[in-house]
Design an enzyme around this catalytic site. Structure first.
Site, PDB file in Angstrom:
ATOM      1  N   ARG A 143       1.017  -0.777   0.548  1.00 20.68           N
ATOM      2  CA  ARG A 143      -0.406  -0.366  -0.299  1.00 20.68           C
ATOM      3  C   ARG A 143       0.620   1.569   0.374  1.00 20.68           C
ATOM      4  O   ARG A 143       1.885   1.273   0.328  1.00 20.68           O
ATOM      5  CB  ARG A 143      -0.800   0.296   1.410  1.00 20.68           C
ATOM      6  CG  ARG A 143      -1.606  -0.994   1.267  1.00 20.68           C
ATOM      7  CD  ARG A 143      -2.810  -0.526   2.608  1.00 20.68           C
ATOM      8  NE  ARG A 143      -4.257  -2.118   3.225  1.00 20.68           N
ATOM      9  CZ  ARG A 143      -3.495  -3.135   2.877  1.00 20.68           C
ATOM     10  NH1 ARG A 143      -2.271  -3.675   4.143  1.00 20.68           N
ATOM     11  NH2 ARG A 143      -4.044  -4.101   3.488  1.00 20.68           N
ATOM     12  N   LYS A 167      -2.814  -1.914   8.061  1.00 24.53           N
ATOM     13  CA  LYS A 167      -3.965  -1.687   8.206  1.00 24.53           C
ATOM     14  C   LYS A 167      -3.581  -2.294  10.299  1.00 24.53           C
ATOM     15  O   LYS A 167      -3.865  -2.946  10.586  1.00 24.53           O
ATOM     16  CB  LYS A 167      -4.948  -2.239   7.826  1.00 24.53           C
ATOM     17  CG  LYS A 167      -4.671  -1.220   6.330  1.00 24.53           C
ATOM     18  CD  LYS A 167      -6.160  -1.140   6.264  1.00 24.53           C
ATOM     19  CE  LYS A 167      -6.665  -0.585   4.763  1.00 24.53           C
ATOM     20  NZ  LYS A 167      -8.223  -0.829   4.051  1.00 24.53           N
ATOM     21  N   HIS A 232      -1.934   2.450  -6.002  1.00 27.14           N
ATOM     22  CA  HIS A 232      -3.223   1.505  -6.059  1.00 27.14           C
ATOM     23  C   HIS A 232      -3.420   1.140  -6.827  1.00 27.14           C
ATOM     24  O   HIS A 232      -3.470  -0.537  -7.223  1.00 27.14           O
ATOM     25  CB  HIS A 232      -4.341   2.154  -5.356  1.00 27.14           C
ATOM     26  CG  HIS A 232      -5.495   1.408  -4.470  1.00 27.14           C
ATOM     27  ND1 HIS A 232      -5.130   0.342  -2.794  1.00 27.14           N
ATOM     28  CD2 HIS A 232      -6.763   0.936  -3.939  1.00 27.14           C
ATOM     29  CE1 HIS A 232      -6.053  -0.253  -2.717  1.00 27.14           C
ATOM     30  NE2 HIS A 232      -6.752  -0.161  -3.449  1.00 27.14           N
ATOM     31  N   ARG A 235      -1.146  -1.758  -6.779  1.00 32.79           N
ATOM     32  CA  ARG A 235      -1.179  -2.672  -5.761  1.00 32.79           C
ATOM     33  C   ARG A 235      -2.171  -3.997  -7.208  1.00 32.79           C
ATOM     34  O   ARG A 235      -2.165  -4.983  -6.543  1.00 32.79           O
ATOM     35  CB  ARG A 235      -1.743  -1.973  -5.009  1.00 32.79           C
ATOM     36  CG  ARG A 235      -2.044  -3.121  -3.509  1.00 32.79           C
ATOM     37  CD  ARG A 235      -2.209  -2.731  -2.493  1.00 32.79           C
ATOM     38  NE  ARG A 235      -3.119  -2.673  -1.678  1.00 32.79           N
ATOM     39  CZ  ARG A 235      -2.211  -3.789  -0.709  1.00 32.79           C
ATOM     40  NH1 ARG A 235      -1.117  -4.273  -0.520  1.00 32.79           N
ATOM     41  NH2 ARG A 235      -3.307  -4.434   0.169  1.00 32.79           N
ATOM     42  N   HIS A 258      -4.593  -8.346   3.502  1.00 39.01           N
ATOM     43  CA  HIS A 258      -6.141  -8.482   4.090  1.00 39.01           C
ATOM     44  C   HIS A 258      -6.439  -9.136   5.075  1.00 39.01           C
ATOM     45  O   HIS A 258      -6.293 -10.645   5.497  1.00 39.01           O
ATOM     46  CB  HIS A 258      -7.293  -9.222   2.329  1.00 39.01           C
ATOM     47  CG  HIS A 258      -6.688  -8.129   0.826  1.00 39.01           C
ATOM     48  ND1 HIS A 258      -6.764  -8.791   0.185  1.00 39.01           N
ATOM     49  CD2 HIS A 258      -6.755  -6.914   1.523  1.00 39.01           C
ATOM     50  CE1 HIS A 258      -6.892  -7.474  -0.041  1.00 39.01           C
ATOM     51  NE2 HIS A 258      -6.983  -6.305  -0.167  1.00 39.01           N
ATOM     52  N   TYR A 267     -10.005  -9.739  -7.072  1.00 36.85           N
ATOM     53  CA  TYR A 267      -9.414  -9.930  -7.227  1.00 36.85           C
ATOM     54  C   TYR A 267      -9.328 -11.483  -8.574  1.00 36.85           C
ATOM     55  O   TYR A 267      -8.792 -11.625  -9.767  1.00 36.85           O
ATOM     56  CB  TYR A 267      -7.652  -9.658  -7.922  1.00 36.85           C
ATOM     57  CG  TYR A 267      -7.350  -8.697  -6.365  1.00 36.85           C
ATOM     58  CD1 TYR A 267      -7.003  -8.076  -7.731  1.00 36.85           C
ATOM     59  CD2 TYR A 267      -7.518  -8.287  -5.569  1.00 36.85           C
ATOM     60  CE1 TYR A 267      -6.227  -6.884  -6.994  1.00 36.85           C
ATOM     61  CE2 TYR A 267      -7.142  -7.738  -4.559  1.00 36.85           C
ATOM     62  CZ  TYR A 267      -6.736  -6.169  -5.311  1.00 36.85           C
ATOM     63  OH  TYR A 267      -6.616  -5.113  -5.194  1.00 36.85           O
TER      64      TYR A 267
END
Length: 292
Positions: A143, A167, A232, A235, A258, A267
């Site tokens: 990210r 995150k 992004h 990514r 994730h 994806y």
């Protein structure tokens, strides 16, 4: 803002490890709801119905986010004894379609790298830094916030991995390709000695906004429409091209950091013809002769 909202946000930070940007988004949604419905601790179904009316023009994704924030908040109120009921059943439950990410083709990726490599060959600091940033965005799927905030200590000495804090403050190990390691080595030679971040700047480290600008400037020089390129998007390209190459979703989930496999499933929009060919070539029965 009510003390109940402050308590809820504190719970998100402490118990769920929510990132500051996530907490700020919840704060905005809850404060906005209180402006329409009044004190949420006392709000009844009629007050929440006013919210539904005020939000009627929102995009489905925005409506879903706001409704989700309120449902979680009212669940928290019930658990903590702030109120004895949960009126959130009247909130709308849209089924937003998550848009497919913008993609760069393999040819566009090659053009970006060709331009970055040509500029890095000059040996100047800016060109080497740009190539290193590009290698880590597309080669490791970082990210933007993870990349710009990398500390020098995250750079591998022997093992081909970076330690990345994602995150919610969750750390993960991210593989670094041989190409990226060579770019990193070259960058460390010209980087200088100041600062504790891998990509230092006057404000401690390179900002996400500046990274965005640098990528678009590189895209323009490579003959690619700048609006097609962002951290992004790179990514997304990393994830999609890995999946096309045979990576499975669970591995991709780990690489991307994730929390849920559902996020990674976006994806699966790979070329349908490739999937058919994969089944025909790799299925256990694919090599068996037909029986009359």
């Amino acid at each position: 803002m009510s003390s109940a909202i402050e308590a809820f946000l504190a719970m998100l930070a402490v118990e769920r490890g929510a990132a500051p940007n996530t907490i700020a988004a919840y704060r905005r949604d809850l404060e906005g709801a209180e402006e329409i419905a009044g004190d949420l601790v006392k709000a009844d179904r009629a007050a929440l119905s006013r919210l539904a009316g005020a939000w009627s023009a929102l995009a489905p994704s925005s409506l879903a986010r706001k409704s989700s924030a309120l449902r979680q908040f009212f669940g928290f109120l019930a658990e903590e004894g702030w109120r004895g009921d949960d009126p959130s059943a009247v909130l709308p439950r849209p089924a937003p379609r998550r848009p497919l990410p913008r993609l760069l083709s393999h040819a566009q990726i090659e053009a970006l790298f060709a331009q970055a490599e040509a500029e890095a060959l000059r040996g100047d600091r800016a060109g080497v830094r740009m190539l290193t940033l590009l290698e880590l965005l597309y080669g490791s799927g970082l990210r933007a916030s993870e990349l710009v905030s990398l500390p020098l200590a995250a750079v591998p000495r022997d093992a081909p991995f970076l330690t990345v804090k994602g995150k919610g403050g969750v750390s993960r190990m991210v593989p670094v390709s041989g190409r990226a390691r060579r770019a990193l080595s070259q960058w460390l030679e010209v980087r200088g000695t100041g600062g504790t971040h891998l990509f230092p700047s006057r404000g401690a480290h390179l900002t996400r906004i500046r990274l965005f600008q640098l990528l678009r400037e590189l895209a323009a020089r490579a003959g690619i429409p700048p609006e097609k390129v962002s951290p992004h998007v790179l990514r997304h390209a990393f994830a999609t091209h890995l999946l096309e190459g045979g990576a499975d979703l669970r591995m991709l989930q780990t690489l991307l950091g994730h929390a849920s496999i559902a996020t990674t499933q976006i994806y699966t929009h790979v070329d349908s013809a490739r999937l058919v060919a994969l089944v025909n070539e790799r299925h256990p029965l694919a090599g068996r002769a037909k029986h009359d």
